[in-house]
Design an enzyme around this catalytic site. Structure first.
Site, PDB file in Angstrom:
ATOM      1  N   GLU A 162      22.156 -11.784   0.849  1.00  0.00           N
ATOM      2  CA  GLU A 162      22.003 -11.568  -0.596  1.00  0.00           C
ATOM      3  C   GLU A 162      23.369 -11.427  -1.275  1.00  0.00           C
ATOM      4  OE1 GLU A 162      19.251 -12.159  -1.965  1.00  0.00           O
ATOM      5  OE2 GLU A 162      18.063 -12.147  -0.122  1.00  0.00           O
TER       6      GLU A 162
ATOM      7  N   HIS B 258      24.635 -14.886  -2.010  1.00  0.00           N
ATOM      8  CA  HIS B 258      24.076 -15.464  -3.245  1.00  0.00           C
ATOM      9  C   HIS B 258      24.765 -14.866  -4.465  1.00  0.00           C
ATOM     10  CE1 HIS B 258      20.772 -17.687  -1.550  1.00  0.00           C
ATOM     11  NE2 HIS B 258      20.139 -16.634  -1.056  1.00  0.00           N
TER      12      HIS B 258
ATOM     13  N   GLY C 104       2.142   4.029  -4.734  1.00  0.00           N
ATOM     14  CA  GLY C 104       1.869   4.883  -5.890  1.00  0.00           C
ATOM     15  C   GLY C 104       1.118   4.202  -7.021  1.00  0.00           C
ATOM     16  N   LYS C 105       0.325   3.199  -6.710  1.00  0.00           N
ATOM     17  CA  LYS C 105      -0.425   2.500  -7.759  1.00  0.00           C
ATOM     18  C   LYS C 105      -1.515   3.412  -8.338  1.00  0.00           C
ATOM     19  CE  LYS C 105      -1.210  -0.959  -4.859  1.00  0.00           C
ATOM     20  NZ  LYS C 105      -0.281  -0.620  -3.779  1.00  0.00           N
ATOM     21  N   THR C 106      -2.258   4.049  -7.445  1.00  0.00           N
ATOM     22  CA  THR C 106      -3.292   4.981  -7.905  1.00  0.00           C
ATOM     23  C   THR C 106      -2.659   6.112  -8.704  1.00  0.00           C
ATOM     24  OG1 THR C 106      -4.352   4.509  -5.802  1.00  0.00           O
ATOM     25  CG2 THR C 106      -5.303   6.274  -7.114  1.00  0.00           C
TER      26      THR C 106
ATOM     27  N   PRO D 242       0.829  -1.213   0.000  1.00  0.00           N
ATOM     28  CA  PRO D 242       0.000   0.000   0.000  1.00  0.00           C
ATOM     29  C   PRO D 242       0.865   1.266   0.000  1.00  0.00           C
ATOM     30  CG  PRO D 242      -0.514  -1.412   1.902  1.00  0.00           C
ATOM     31  CD  PRO D 242       0.623  -2.039   1.181  1.00  0.00           C
ATOM     32  N   GLY D 243       0.394   2.281  -0.658  1.00  0.00           N
ATOM     33  CA  GLY D 243       1.084   3.568  -0.618  1.00  0.00           C
ATOM     34  C   GLY D 243       2.295   3.678  -1.515  1.00  0.00           C
TER      35      GLY D 243
ATOM     36  N   ASP E 281      15.576 -21.071   0.153  1.00  0.00           N
ATOM     37  CA  ASP E 281      16.769 -21.543  -0.556  1.00  0.00           C
ATOM     38  C   ASP E 281      16.971 -23.031  -0.293  1.00  0.00           C
ATOM     39  OD1 ASP E 281      17.170 -18.864  -1.104  1.00  0.00           O
ATOM     40  OD2 ASP E 281      18.566 -18.579   0.576  1.00  0.00           O
TER      41      ASP E 281
END
Ligand code: ADP
Ligand code: ZN
Length: 581
Positions: free
Chosen positions: A416, A419, A195-197, A192-193, A493
């Site tokens: 990370e 990996h 920036g989809k809209t 949420p929040g 993993d």
């Protein structure tokens, strides 16, 4: 919006009361008419005072004088009564006399009550949300939104994935002439929040087409059939606007498009099915030339009904991610741009706000502005942001993982980096395209993306190297933090490396225990699986030792990648340059 409606509802309420009073007065108070005896009535006839007599089948009849007064007298019920009246030049009516004023107030009362009912239904049933909720589509000038791609900071990949949609909305005919099929529906998914809209609005704004927004939850909790008819209404409105093009945005699409859980059927889900079916029908109802795109947002893509995701429906899926440090800096810049700012170290704030969504950063800046304003300070400065930061964190900390502890960031970064480093070492032909410590649907802590080589077959050595890469995360944790401090972060993993090794031994004939025998074929024989587990374990254990040795030899590179990750949060191919000591 609701408040305004409530005020307007007072008007019909008041008129209803007035009309009710009038109607009682005229219909009842005035109806108790005078009575005159039949003899006096005959007198009036001979004196030519009477204009109309209302003959009905009741014991009393009404008489209207020329001066307008009305009285009642006894019905003589003689056969030639009507004729004798007519002979005296008196008009005869066979209805009861009606009073215009009484009728008028009754009609007024009925109209007022209907108005109250309509207004009440509207304000209670259709939630008026956002600028363009369905109920007021025709009242709001549905011009395009003021947003464009400049209104969105960061999110470059997402912006790139919708650019062709903008072009299509501008020139749908061009695409049609090439026979290109544009997606009718696009799903934007992410926290949420993020920036989809905003992105959906920007697409409409860039293309200069109207933007229609609804929320999936608006369609639920209404009577059966209403949701479906609202969907049809929405599409009708979107199609009939003057440009004929539109972006329709459905927030919280999961409210109508959630996976149906088999077996369980409640009243609510019936309604949801109807709404969902209406949406799918509408989507297949318009063709590509029309220039209508439906954009829908959800936090979780995996929650959606597969029916929604089929080709020709919502077949483009765009992930909107939490901003990394450089995106956060841009978002801060954007939201501070039109404000009076003093001494603010934006770079530092971009660092401090890790795991903040765009909306939260906006919230932070806003809180700081409010504080500065309250203090009548000349401008917004670091101190205001400091205070605002604690306010924003206090409000959110318990609800989600906004404020991930430093140590967790560090663990994720080493994991990370492990990996990525093993991958660079043992699979040099695979490109490590992205490595990040920003959580997303791809991984709760962070993830490393690599583009595999395109080969028809995978050989034994390659599979072993894949396992090495998978174990690289855990090995880095153990080397840096010690064997007692390894974490649950390697869960996935280990699942994958176990599965690869098991397949090697039991399916591909790459192990010792079974040799070239295939497990599936042997299963009926009830053979001893302990042996196989033992072999897989020895195999993985020895690879793990190898990975640790590799990482220990490359510890300087592990540290370098980790530190760069902690600083930038997201690294790309070009950032990953290994050094020899
Ligand atoms: P979502 O629909 O994903 O929940 P919104 O689009 O409603 O999020 O974002 C809410 C607000 O947060 C926006 O109006 C904007 O002020 C701010 N915001 C979010 N992401 C960004 C971004 N990438 N750039 C600028 N502002 C953003
Ligand atoms: Zn991992």
């Amino acid at each position: 919006m609701n408040k305004i409606k409530n005020k307007f509802i007072l008007i019909p309420v008041l008129t209803a009361i007035v009309f009710l009073g009038c109607s009682i007065f005229f219909n009842y108070a005035l109806k108790t008419k005078d009575y005159k005896s039949y003899v006096l009535f005959l007198n009036d006839i001979s004196n030519k005072n009477i204009s109309t007599v209302y003959i009905t089948n009741s014991p009393k009849i009404s008489v209207k004088l020329k001066n307008g007064a009305i009285y009642e007298t006894d019905n003589p019920r003689t056969n030639d009564f009507k004729e004798s009246l007519l002979k005296n030049n008196i008009s005869v009516s066979e209805d009861t006399p009606y009073d215009n004023r009484g009728l008028f107030s009754t009609v007024g009362l009925v109209i007022s009550i209907i108005a109250i009912a309509v207004m009440w239904l509207k304000s209670s049933n259709i939630p008026s949300k956002g600028i363009l909720a369905v109920d007021n589509l025709d009242t709001v000038e549905v011009g395009s939104t003021d947003y464009n791609f400049e209104s969105i900071a960061g999110n470059e990949e997402a912006k790139e994935s919708v650019k062709d949609l903008v072009d299509f909305l501008k020139k749908p005919d061009k695409y049609a002439s090439y026979g290109a099929r544009m997606p009718k529906g696009v799903i934007l998914y992410g926290e949420p929040g993020t920036g989809k809209t905003l992105l959906a609005k920007a697409v409409a704004g860039e293309a200069g087409v109207p933007f229609y927004a609804v929320s999936g939850s608006d369609f639920i909790q209404v009577y059966v059939g209403v949701g479906a008819s609202r969907i049809r209404q929405l599409f009708k409105k979107a199609r009939n606007n003057s440009t004929g093009k539109a972006v329709i945005f459905i927030d919280e699409i999961d409210a109508i498009g959630k996976k149906r859980d088999s077996g369980k059927s409640t009243g609510g889900s019936d309604e949801r099915d109807q709404t969902l079916n209406a949406l799918l029908t509408e989507m297949s109802g318009f063709n590509e030339k029309e220039g209508i795109i439906i954009m829908a947002a959800t936090n979780r893509l995996d929650m959606l009904d597969p029916a929604l995701l089929r080709p020709g429906r919502f077949d483009r899926h765009i992930e909107i991610m939490l901003p990394d440090i450089s995106a956060r800096e841009k978002i801060l810049d954007l939201h501070l741009k039109n404000k009076p700012i003093g001494n603010i170290n934006i770079k530092e704030w971009a660092q401090k706000t890790s795991y903040f969504s765009g909306a939260k950063i906006e919230n932070l800046v806003n809180e700081a502005a409010i504080l500065a304003c309250k203090e009548n300070s000349k401008n917004i400065n670091d101190l205001h942001l400091d205070k605002a930061f604690s306010i924003v964190l206090a409000g959110h900390e318990k609800k989600n993982r906004d404020y991930i502890k430093d140590i967790d960031r560090k663990i994720t970064a080493y994991h990370e980096a492990g990996h990525a480093l093993v991958s660079l070492k043992v699979l040099p032909n695979e490109t490590v395209s992205k490595i990040t410590i920003i959580p997303s649907t791809k991984g709760a802590g962070g993830y490393t993306l690599s583009i595999p080589e395109d080969n028809l077959y995978q050989n034994k050595n390659y599979l072993k190297n894949r396992i090495m890469v998978l174990l690289g995360g855990r090995a880095a944790e153990e080397i840096i933090f010690g064997a007692d401090y390894i974490t649950t972060g390697a869960h996935n993993d280990l699942k994958r490396s176990t599965s690869i090794s098991f397949n090697m031994v039991t399916q591909y004939g790459m192990g010792e225990t079974l040799g070239l025998l295939n497990m599936e074929e042997l299963l009926n024989l009830n053979l001893n699986q302990d042996e196989i587990v033992k072999e897989c374990k020895e195999f993985i254990d020895s690879i793990y030792e190898e990975v640790k040795t590799l990482l220990l030899n490359e510890k300087h590179n592990l540290e370098n990648i980790t530190n760069l990750l902690l600083e930038k949060e997201t690294l790309y191919k070009e950032d990953l340059v290994l050094k020899d000591i």
